[in-house]
Structure formats: C-alpha cells, structure tokens
Design an enzyme around this catalytic site. Structure first.
Site, PDB file in Angstrom:
ATOM      1  N   HIS A   1      -7.973   1.118   1.247  1.00  0.00           N
ATOM      2  CA  HIS A   1      -7.813   0.970   2.695  1.00  0.00           C
ATOM      3  C   HIS A   1      -8.475   2.121   3.449  1.00  0.00           C
ATOM      4  CE1 HIS A   1      -5.110  -0.870   6.057  1.00  0.00           C
ATOM      5  NE2 HIS A   1      -6.355  -0.631   6.463  1.00  0.00           N
TER       6      HIS A   1
ATOM      7  N   GLU B   1       0.839  -1.193   0.000  1.00  0.00           N
ATOM      8  CA  GLU B   1       0.000   0.000   0.000  1.00  0.00           C
ATOM      9  C   GLU B   1       0.872   1.239   0.000  1.00  0.00           C
ATOM     10  OE1 GLU B   1      -2.790  -0.182   3.238  1.00  0.00           O
ATOM     11  OE2 GLU B   1      -3.609  -2.105   2.589  1.00  0.00           O
TER      12      GLU B   1
END
Length: 319
Positions: free
Chosen positions: A289, A270
């Site tokens: 997320h 990420e």
C-alpha cells in the site's frame, strides 16, 4: 509514555518509515504539546486504546489505524483526530461527533498513485520483479514479456486517477475502454476512453485496473463472475482498495491460472498477514500500500496535519 499535564499530548500513529518529524515543521507546536511518534502498528482494539489513553490529539495516517466507535469510546481524553487525506472512511464520524471529538483532514495529491499504477502495469507485463530476482541469483533472461502497444486497457472507474491512467495508456498506444455505474460516453471520451458495459470491460481488457472509491456499492464489485469473463492472458491491477475485489475469488483465479496475474497494492487486511497467499503466489506482484507513499504527499500530509493541530490549539485554553 508519561503524559505531561501542562501540555496537550499528541500521538502520531503508524509512522512506518520514521518520516513524520522530518516531513514538516513541528516546532510551531513546541511549548504547547508533547509529540510522541509510534513506528509500529497495533491491530488489537484493546491495545490501541491502552496506547492512546493519555492523548488528547491522535494523528492517523490514512486508514492504517481505524478510529472506530469502540476506539473513540475508549479514549475519554481524546479531543482531536488529525487525519491525512481529504477523507477517511475508517473514522466513525458519528461516534466522534457524539463525543465532541473534532476531526481534521488534509490536502493530498493523487499523482503518485497514477505513477504506481503504471509501475505495476509495466512491471507485470515485463516480469520485472522475477527477472531482477533471477539476475541477483545468477540467472539471465527467463521470460518473454508482453507488449502493451495495441493491447486493451480497461478502467474500472474513470475519475481523477482513472482518467490520468487512461491518458497514459493512450500514450502507450493502447485501446482504452472504461465502465463505472455512473460513467457517461461523453465523460469517457474526455479521457480518451470508450464506454463499454461491465461485462465487455472484463471480457476485452488485457490489463484491467481498478480506480473506484470503496463504498457499499463497490464493495465486492469484482467477484468470481467477473474474473471468469477475463482472458486467461489478462492481468488485474488494484491500487484503489482491497475489498472492491472479493479476495478469495481472486486467489482462486490466480491459483488456477484462470487469469495470467495480478498486481496489488491494497488488501482486505493491512498490514498483510505473513502467511497470506499474495506473498507467495508466483503470478502476483504485491506492494505494501505505497500508492500514496511519496515525499511530496508525505510533506503535504504532515505539514497540513501540523497546521490543523496549531489551529485547533489556538481555539483551546490551557490543557
């Protein structure tokens, strides 16, 4: 950034929404600190160290920038890591302790993750993203949605978040089943779920949603073997942590049509690379997320962070 030798220098990292300063009262730190907010993300360790070298205090948002041994060792001025959330597995606590760097955490709220889980389940069942894209392009009614009432909701993990997801599943008229390594039948029943074996969980679920803490025991828990047990009409939902599922195995199952689809809020890397298959697979609904990214959670995170810094400052002398 020009460090002020007369003040403690505070870095706020990965403020993607440029929200940190508006979510809490940072004025209580005025006259004692200089606060610098970074809205971008750095993945390279050397770049992170170069950016943070002047700072005594580093504020991290969850696991966005891991505070590894290499990073901590490269920051001789670092004295406090102010992390959000009750725990942060991306901070090397042993390295911090060896260096005498204090680590502070905040409170939080899991309700937004429960809500996002159900947003993803509903959006997947009714093809919301694809229908919206079609409508914006001039189209009209492309898909036949799936009903949830009467279907089976499987919970891989039945803690605080999983239990809340299970109770909502019951309200939708779903049969709710669950498994985790330490789950008992009594604990499952308290959440309105039936305890089943791991194999039966994957075989029977129409929607299987993951609610486990990432650990050595849960990393890679969902592999090609488990995905092969799922119905071809089933959907996988993950709002917990990406590495619980072996990513390559999930991509293969989605690409081959072995399962109907997946809704994913968490990833191995990420931010997600721009060329990642999850960005383009037609049967994937992916969000960046955002399970914890809500106003109330941010307000709690950042106000607790300010309070933690203020309390730390009270224990210090002059810089």
């Amino acid at each position: 950034m020009n460090a002020n030798p007369n003040l403690f220098n505070v870095a706020v990292l990965d403020d993607y929404q440029n929200a940190a300063l508006s979510m809490a009262d940072w004025s209580v730190l005025a006259g004692r600190t200089t606060v610098t907010v970074f809205n971008d993300h750095l993945a390279d360790t050397d770049a992170v160290i170069a950016r943070l070298e002047p700072f005594e205090v580093v504020c991290v948002m969850r696991e966005r920038t891991p505070m590894t041994r290499a990073v901590i060792s490269g920051l001789p001025k670092l004295r406090l890591i102010a992390s959000t959330g009750a725990r942060n597995a991306s901070i090397d606590l042993e390295a911090a302790a060896e260096r005498g760097v204090q680590v502070a955490n905040t409170g939080g709220n899991s309700t937004p993750t429960v809500e996002l889980t159900w947003a993803l389940i509903l959006a997947g069942a009714r093809n919301i993203a694809a229908e919206n894209a079609s409508l914006r392009a001039g189209g009209w009614q492309r898909f036949v949605g799936e009903d949830l009432s009467g279907k089976t909701l499987g919970l891989l993990g039945l803690g605080k978040i999983g239990g809340a997801v299970a109770r909502i599943g019951k309200a939708f008229g779903m049969e709710v089943i669950a498994w985790s390594q330490n789950l008992t039948a009594e604990r499952a029943a308290e959440a309105g779920a039936a305890l089943v074996s791991k194999e039966d969980l994957f075989r029977r679920s129409d929607v299987l949603t993951i609610h486990l803490v990432l650990s050595n025991r849960t990393r890679g828990l969902v592999s090609a073997n488990e995905l092969a047990l799922m119905k071809p009409t089933a959907r996988l939902v993950n709002t917990s942590r990406g590495p619980i599922v072996i990513e390559a195995d999930l991509i293969a199952a989605l690409s081959s049509g072995r399962i109907a689809g997946a809704a994913i809020d968490v990833f191995d890397q990420e931010p997600l690379p721009s060329d990642h298959p999850f960005r383009t697979l037609p049967n994937v609904l992916a969000t960046p997320h955002i399970g914890y990214v809500s106003r109330n959670v941010y307000q709690r995170f950042y106000q607790d962070t300010v309070d933690n810094i203020r309390q730390w400052l009270d224990r210090q002398g002059e810089p």
